[in-house]
Design a protein around this motif. Structure first.
Motif, PDB file in Angstrom:
ATOM      1  N   GLU A 178      -2.768  -2.821  -9.492  1.00  0.00           N
ATOM      2  CA  GLU A 178      -1.826  -3.406  -8.536  1.00  0.00           C
ATOM      3  C   GLU A 178      -2.554  -3.894  -7.291  1.00  0.00           C
ATOM      4  N   LEU A 179      -3.484  -3.093  -6.795  1.00  0.00           N
ATOM      5  CA  LEU A 179      -4.251  -3.483  -5.607  1.00  0.00           C
ATOM      6  C   LEU A 179      -5.113  -4.705  -5.892  1.00  0.00           C
ATOM      7  N   GLN A 216      -2.760   2.000 -10.130  1.00  0.00           N
ATOM      8  CA  GLN A 216      -2.799   1.680  -8.706  1.00  0.00           C
ATOM      9  C   GLN A 216      -3.886   0.653  -8.402  1.00  0.00           C
ATOM     10  N   LEU A 272      -7.661   3.469  -1.184  1.00  0.00           N
ATOM     11  CA  LEU A 272      -8.171   2.499  -0.213  1.00  0.00           C
ATOM     12  C   LEU A 272      -9.071   3.170   0.809  1.00  0.00           C
ATOM     13  N   TRP A 278      -0.949   7.375  -3.810  1.00  0.00           N
ATOM     14  CA  TRP A 278      -2.351   7.202  -4.180  1.00  0.00           C
ATOM     15  C   TRP A 278      -3.014   5.951  -3.642  1.00  0.00           C
ATOM     16  N   LYS A 279      -2.280   4.896  -3.393  1.00  0.00           N
ATOM     17  CA  LYS A 279      -2.914   3.675  -2.898  1.00  0.00           C
ATOM     18  C   LYS A 279      -3.638   3.891  -1.577  1.00  0.00           C
ATOM     19  N   ILE A 331       0.833  -1.209   0.000  1.00  0.00           N
ATOM     20  CA  ILE A 331       0.000   0.000   0.000  1.00  0.00           C
ATOM     21  C   ILE A 331       0.863   1.254   0.000  1.00  0.00           C
TER      22      ILE A 331
END
Length: 112
Positions: A42-43, A39, A11, A6-7, A2
């Motif tokens: 990736e999450l 992002q 979230l 921006w992650k 995380i």
């Protein structure tokens, strides 16, 4: 997992529940749509975010936290609290030094 700017912001926004891509873009206006897409991918690959595609025309896509992603809530809330405390400290230091009205130096999660 995380890290980055921006992650955590994305979230934190998803703690509210399902959000469409455009809603996430509106909630994070300083991030480009491309950066948000990267992002989120990736999450999703890490199992933190679930992408839901509805078979409609035009396509409707929503994002939500997985159960694993929801387990990050205490971490995200602690990060926000720390960030708010840090910002208050920086604002106080700038005011004491005669800098006038302090300008935000960082992006606060959940601000706005």
């Amino acid at each position: 997992m995380i890290g980055g700017v921006w992650k955590p912001v994305l979230l934190f926004q998803l703690l509210r529940g399902k959000l469409r891509f455009n809603a996430l873009c509106r909630l994070t206006p300083r991030a480009t749509p491309r950066m948000i897409t990267l992002q989120l991918r990736e999450l999703e690959a890490d199992g933190v975010v679930r992408r839901i595609v509805y078979p409609e025309v035009p396509p409707k896509v929503e994002y939500e936290l997985t159960e694993f992603g929801l387990s990050l809530e205490p971490v995200l809330l602690a990060m926000r609290a720390w960030g708010q405390s840090f910002q208050a400290r920086m604002d106080a230091a700038e005011t004491e030094s005669g800098g006038g009205t302090a300008q935000p130096r960082s992006i606060c999660i959940g601000a706005g």
